[in-house]
Design a protein around this motif. Sequence first.
Motif, PDB file in Angstrom:
ATOM      1  N   THR A 127       0.859  -1.181   0.000  1.00  0.00           N
ATOM      2  CA  THR A 127       0.000   0.000   0.000  1.00  0.00           C
ATOM      3  C   THR A 127       0.896   1.231   0.000  1.00  0.00           C
ATOM      4  O   THR A 127       2.065   1.169   0.411  1.00  0.00           O
ATOM      5  N   ALA A 128       0.339   2.343  -0.442  1.00  0.00           N
ATOM      6  CA  ALA A 128       1.102   3.592  -0.449  1.00  0.00           C
ATOM      7  C   ALA A 128       1.547   3.950   0.967  1.00  0.00           C
ATOM      8  O   ALA A 128       2.669   4.415   1.180  1.00  0.00           O
ATOM      9  N   ALA A 129       0.681   3.720   1.952  1.00  0.00           N
ATOM     10  CA  ALA A 129       1.018   4.050   3.337  1.00  0.00           C
ATOM     11  C   ALA A 129       2.178   3.191   3.840  1.00  0.00           C
ATOM     12  O   ALA A 129       3.090   3.694   4.494  1.00  0.00           O
ATOM     13  N   ALA A 182       5.343   4.354   2.260  1.00  0.00           N
ATOM     14  CA  ALA A 182       5.718   5.641   2.862  1.00  0.00           C
ATOM     15  C   ALA A 182       6.268   5.451   4.273  1.00  0.00           C
ATOM     16  O   ALA A 182       7.202   6.148   4.682  1.00  0.00           O
ATOM     17  N   ARG A 223       4.063  12.413   2.582  1.00  0.00           N
ATOM     18  CA  ARG A 223       4.290  11.621   1.372  1.00  0.00           C
ATOM     19  C   ARG A 223       3.006  11.246   0.646  1.00  0.00           C
ATOM     20  O   ARG A 223       2.967  11.240  -0.574  1.00  0.00           O
ATOM     21  N   VAL A 224       1.966  10.853   1.401  1.00  0.00           N
ATOM     22  CA  VAL A 224       0.772  10.320   0.745  1.00  0.00           C
ATOM     23  C   VAL A 224      -0.508  11.076   1.057  1.00  0.00           C
ATOM     24  O   VAL A 224      -1.567  10.721   0.554  1.00  0.00           O
TER      25      VAL A 224
END
Length: 135
Positions: A15-17, A20, A43-44
């Motif tokens: 996931t993006a999280a 990050a 970042r996200v």
Amino acid sequence: MEDDDLLRQAGLRVTAARVAIMQTVREGDHLDVDSIHRGVLERVGQVSLQAVYDSLNALHGKGLLRRIEPAGSPARYETRVGDNHHHLVCRECGKVTDVDCAVGHAPCLDPASDSGYLVDEADITYWGVCPDCRR
């Protein structure tokens, strides 16, 4: 290896999280959860503090992050895993610094009595005053 590959290899959803979080922890210096949360937000964008806690627990559980908990300090995270290194903690400012294992290979220190345990790691915290605070 890229963070997304590390996550997949550990059996975690990418996931993006999570990516990050890995980037924030890698670029930080023994960051606490609030600092990691701020870095992930930069970042996200939107991510809840609870999602950061959940991801940190998953990443720690899979061995991608190490959690250290110096007495009197919130839990902190780092990406240096698997080498049984130790930490220096400043009593004044709370700065945490890595220090290589006291002898070499894990557990690198043996207890006087193992009470039947199979010891595979030693977690040592050295306390003192860092050079900046001594000035």
